[in-house]
Design a protein around this motif. Structure first.
Motif, PDB file in Angstrom:
ATOM      1  N   LEU A 198      68.204  40.618  51.626  1.00 27.15           N
ATOM      2  CA  LEU A 198      68.240  41.829  52.713  1.00 27.15           C
ATOM      3  C   LEU A 198      69.456  42.554  51.885  1.00 27.15           C
ATOM      4  O   LEU A 198      70.606  42.116  51.266  1.00 27.15           O
ATOM      5  CB  LEU A 198      68.597  41.330  54.101  1.00 27.15           C
ATOM      6  N   CYS A 199      69.771  44.045  52.326  1.00 28.83           N
ATOM      7  CA  CYS A 199      71.275  44.781  52.148  1.00 28.83           C
ATOM      8  C   CYS A 199      72.007  44.145  53.334  1.00 28.83           C
ATOM      9  O   CYS A 199      71.447  44.163  54.642  1.00 28.83           O
ATOM     10  CB  CYS A 199      70.760  46.189  52.306  1.00 28.83           C
ATOM     11  N   SER A 200      73.138  43.536  52.865  1.00 26.81           N
ATOM     12  CA  SER A 200      73.861  42.875  54.214  1.00 26.81           C
ATOM     13  C   SER A 200      74.581  44.056  55.343  1.00 26.81           C
ATOM     14  O   SER A 200      75.097  43.687  56.109  1.00 26.81           O
ATOM     15  CB  SER A 200      75.008  41.968  53.703  1.00 26.81           C
ATOM     16  N   SER A 201      74.398  45.286  54.837  1.00 25.54           N
ATOM     17  CA  SER A 201      74.887  46.285  55.559  1.00 25.54           C
ATOM     18  C   SER A 201      74.001  46.830  56.497  1.00 25.54           C
ATOM     19  O   SER A 201      74.181  46.726  57.779  1.00 25.54           O
ATOM     20  CB  SER A 201      75.813  47.348  54.896  1.00 25.54           C
ATOM     21  N   CYS A 202      72.782  47.412  55.908  1.00 25.04           N
ATOM     22  CA  CYS A 202      72.039  47.977  56.760  1.00 25.04           C
ATOM     23  C   CYS A 202      70.637  47.275  57.103  1.00 25.04           C
ATOM     24  O   CYS A 202      69.851  47.554  58.032  1.00 25.04           O
ATOM     25  CB  CYS A 202      71.516  49.395  56.105  1.00 25.04           C
ATOM     26  N   HIS A 203      70.758  45.825  56.529  1.00 26.40           N
ATOM     27  CA  HIS A 203      69.660  44.896  56.687  1.00 26.40           C
ATOM     28  C   HIS A 203      68.358  45.262  56.441  1.00 26.40           C
ATOM     29  O   HIS A 203      67.375  44.669  56.891  1.00 26.40           O
ATOM     30  CB  HIS A 203      69.846  44.392  58.329  1.00 26.40           C
ATOM     31  N   VAL A 204      68.110  46.074  55.731  1.00 28.59           N
ATOM     32  CA  VAL A 204      66.561  46.581  55.432  1.00 28.59           C
ATOM     33  C   VAL A 204      66.330  45.265  54.097  1.00 28.59           C
ATOM     34  O   VAL A 204      67.167  44.985  53.393  1.00 28.59           O
ATOM     35  CB  VAL A 204      66.677  48.155  54.622  1.00 28.59           C
ATOM     36  N   ARG A 205      65.320  45.231  54.327  1.00 27.39           N
ATOM     37  CA  ARG A 205      64.496  44.132  53.363  1.00 27.39           C
ATOM     38  C   ARG A 205      64.382  44.754  51.858  1.00 27.39           C
ATOM     39  O   ARG A 205      63.625  45.867  51.861  1.00 27.39           O
ATOM     40  CB  ARG A 205      63.136  43.575  53.827  1.00 27.39           C
ATOM     41  N   GLN A 222      71.705  50.981  43.828  1.00 29.60           N
ATOM     42  CA  GLN A 222      71.769  51.235  45.178  1.00 29.60           C
ATOM     43  C   GLN A 222      70.885  50.861  46.309  1.00 29.60           C
ATOM     44  O   GLN A 222      69.756  50.653  45.915  1.00 29.60           O
ATOM     45  CB  GLN A 222      72.102  52.901  45.497  1.00 29.60           C
ATOM     46  N   CYS A 223      71.334  50.534  47.457  1.00 34.55           N
ATOM     47  CA  CYS A 223      70.288  50.006  48.759  1.00 34.55           C
ATOM     48  C   CYS A 223      69.644  51.381  48.618  1.00 34.55           C
ATOM     49  O   CYS A 223      69.924  52.478  49.076  1.00 34.55           O
ATOM     50  CB  CYS A 223      71.201  49.741  49.822  1.00 34.55           C
ATOM     51  N   GLU A 224      68.165  50.994  48.817  1.00 33.16           N
ATOM     52  CA  GLU A 224      67.235  52.421  48.899  1.00 33.16           C
ATOM     53  C   GLU A 224      67.266  53.050  50.418  1.00 33.16           C
ATOM     54  O   GLU A 224      66.702  54.299  50.551  1.00 33.16           O
ATOM     55  CB  GLU A 224      65.624  52.047  48.710  1.00 33.16           C
ATOM     56  N   SER A 225      67.899  52.182  51.263  1.00 33.27           N
ATOM     57  CA  SER A 225      67.804  52.804  52.530  1.00 33.27           C
ATOM     58  C   SER A 225      69.122  53.372  52.930  1.00 33.27           C
ATOM     59  O   SER A 225      69.273  54.491  53.186  1.00 33.27           O
ATOM     60  CB  SER A 225      67.506  51.719  53.629  1.00 33.27           C
ATOM     61  N   CYS A 226      70.291  52.555  52.735  1.00 34.34           N
ATOM     62  CA  CYS A 226      71.690  53.328  53.225  1.00 34.34           C
ATOM     63  C   CYS A 226      72.389  53.884  51.839  1.00 34.34           C
ATOM     64  O   CYS A 226      73.297  54.284  52.013  1.00 34.34           O
ATOM     65  CB  CYS A 226      72.488  51.976  53.882  1.00 34.34           C
ATOM     66  N   GLY A 227      71.859  53.675  50.624  1.00 35.02           N
ATOM     67  CA  GLY A 227      72.599  54.035  49.476  1.00 35.02           C
ATOM     68  C   GLY A 227      73.709  53.486  48.930  1.00 35.02           C
ATOM     69  O   GLY A 227      74.348  53.622  47.726  1.00 35.02           O
TER      70      GLY A 227
HETATM   71 ZN   LIG Z   1      71.429  49.236  52.858  1.00 36.74          ZN
END
Ligand SMILES: [Zn+2]
Length: 244
Positions: A198-205, A222-227
Motif C-alpha cells: 500500500l501507499c502509506s499515505s493515500c492507502h491505495v493498493r 510515484q504513487c499512481e493515485s496520490c502522486g
Molecule cells: Zn498514494
C-alpha cells in the motif's frame, strides 16, 4: 538505494521537522489567548465577590445607623417616661417605647444576618484572590515554558532549513523540482513509505509489479493515485534523523 531517493527521504524528514516546528509556533497565540480568557474569568469572579462584599458593608453601615437611631429614640422616650404628668401622656410614651424597642430588636437581627453574610463574602473574596494568584503563577510558568519551546522550535526550524538547503543542492534538479511540486500540492508530504503493498499515505493498493520495483529503491517511483514518491523501508522503520 538510489542516492537521490535516499536524499529525498532525508529532505522529507527535514520538511516534516520544519512543518512541525511551524505548527507548534502557530499554535502559541491561541494558547496565550486561552490563558487570557481564564484570567479574565477569574478577574471577573474576584471583582464580583469584592462588589458583593462592598454592597454588604454598605447595608451593614445603614443597619448600624438604624440600630443607633432606634436606640437614641428609645433612650429619649425612656427619659420622657420619667417626667410625664398624665396617664394619657404615659400611655403615649409607652407606645413609643414599645415601637422603638421593637425597631432596635428588628434592626439588630438584620445586622446579625448582615454580619454573618460579611463573613461568608469575605471568605469568598479570599478564595477568589487565592484562585487568581494560583492561576497567575501557573500561567506565568506555562508562558515561560511555551516561550522556551518557541525558541527551541524556531532554532529547530532554522537548523532544518539550513540542512534542507544544503541537501537540496545535492539532488538532481528535475527530481528536486518534482519533490517541490508534489510537496506543494500534497500539504508538504511528498515522500512516503510503501508498506504491505500500500501507499502509506493515500492507502491505495499498489500493483504487484510496482511494489516489486519500489522494493528495489533504485529509482523514483510515484504513487499512481496520490502522486507521492514511494520508497521501501528495509529494516529501520523510522525516517532518518535530520542531518543524518
Ligand atoms: Zn498514494
Amino acid at each position: 538505494m538510489l542516492p537521490d531517493l535516499e536524499r529525498l527521504i532525508r529532505l522529507q524528514s527535514l520538511h516534516n521537522i520544519v512543518d512541525d516546528a511551524r505548527r507548534r509556533i502557530a499554535a502559541i497565540p491561541a494558547q496565550f489567548e486561552a490563558f487570557e480568557t481564564k484570567l479574565n474569568k477569574l478577574r471577573t469572579a474576584l471583582s464580583d465577590a469584592k462588589q458583593q462584599l462592598d454592597d454588604n458593608r454598605e447595608v451593614r453601615r445603614n443597619l448600624e445607623k438604624e440600630v443607633s437611631d432606634a436606640k437614641s429614640r428609645l433612650a429619649k422616650f425612656q427619659e420622657h417616661e420619667m417626667i410625664v404628668k398624665t396617664n394619657e401622656e404615659l400611655w403615649a410614651v409607652q407606645t413609643e417605647i414599645t415601637t422603638a424597642k421593637s425597631a432596635v430588636q428588628s434592626f439588630e437581627e438584620d445586622l446579625l444576618v448582615s454580619m454573618l453574610e460579611t463573613d461568608a463574602l469575605t471568605a469568598s473574596v479570599n478564595e477568589a484572590e487565592r484562585s487568581m494568584a494560583t492561576a497567575e503563577a501557573e500561567i506565568e510558568a506555562e508562558r515561560q515554558t511555551i516561550e522556551q519551546e518557541r525558541a527551541t522550535s524556531e532554532a529547530t526550524a532554522k537548523q532544518a532549513l539550513v540542512a534542507r538547503e544544503s541537501l537540496a543542492s545535492e539532488i538532481d534538479a528535475a527530481v528536486l523540482a518534482l519533490f517541490d511540486q508534489i510537496a506543494e500540492k500534497r500539504n508538504g508530504l511528498a515522500v512516503v513509505e510503501a508498506e504491505n503493498n500500500l501507499c502509506s499515505s493515500c492507502h491505495v493498493r499498489l500493483r504487484p509489479q510496482v511494489f516489486n520495483d519500489i522494493r528495489l529503491n533504485d529509482r523514483v517511483i510515484q504513487c499512481e493515485s496520490c502522486g507521492r514518491i514511494l520508497y521501501f523501508q528495509l529494516v529501520n522503520k523510522s525516517l532518518p534523523e535530520a542531518g543524518a
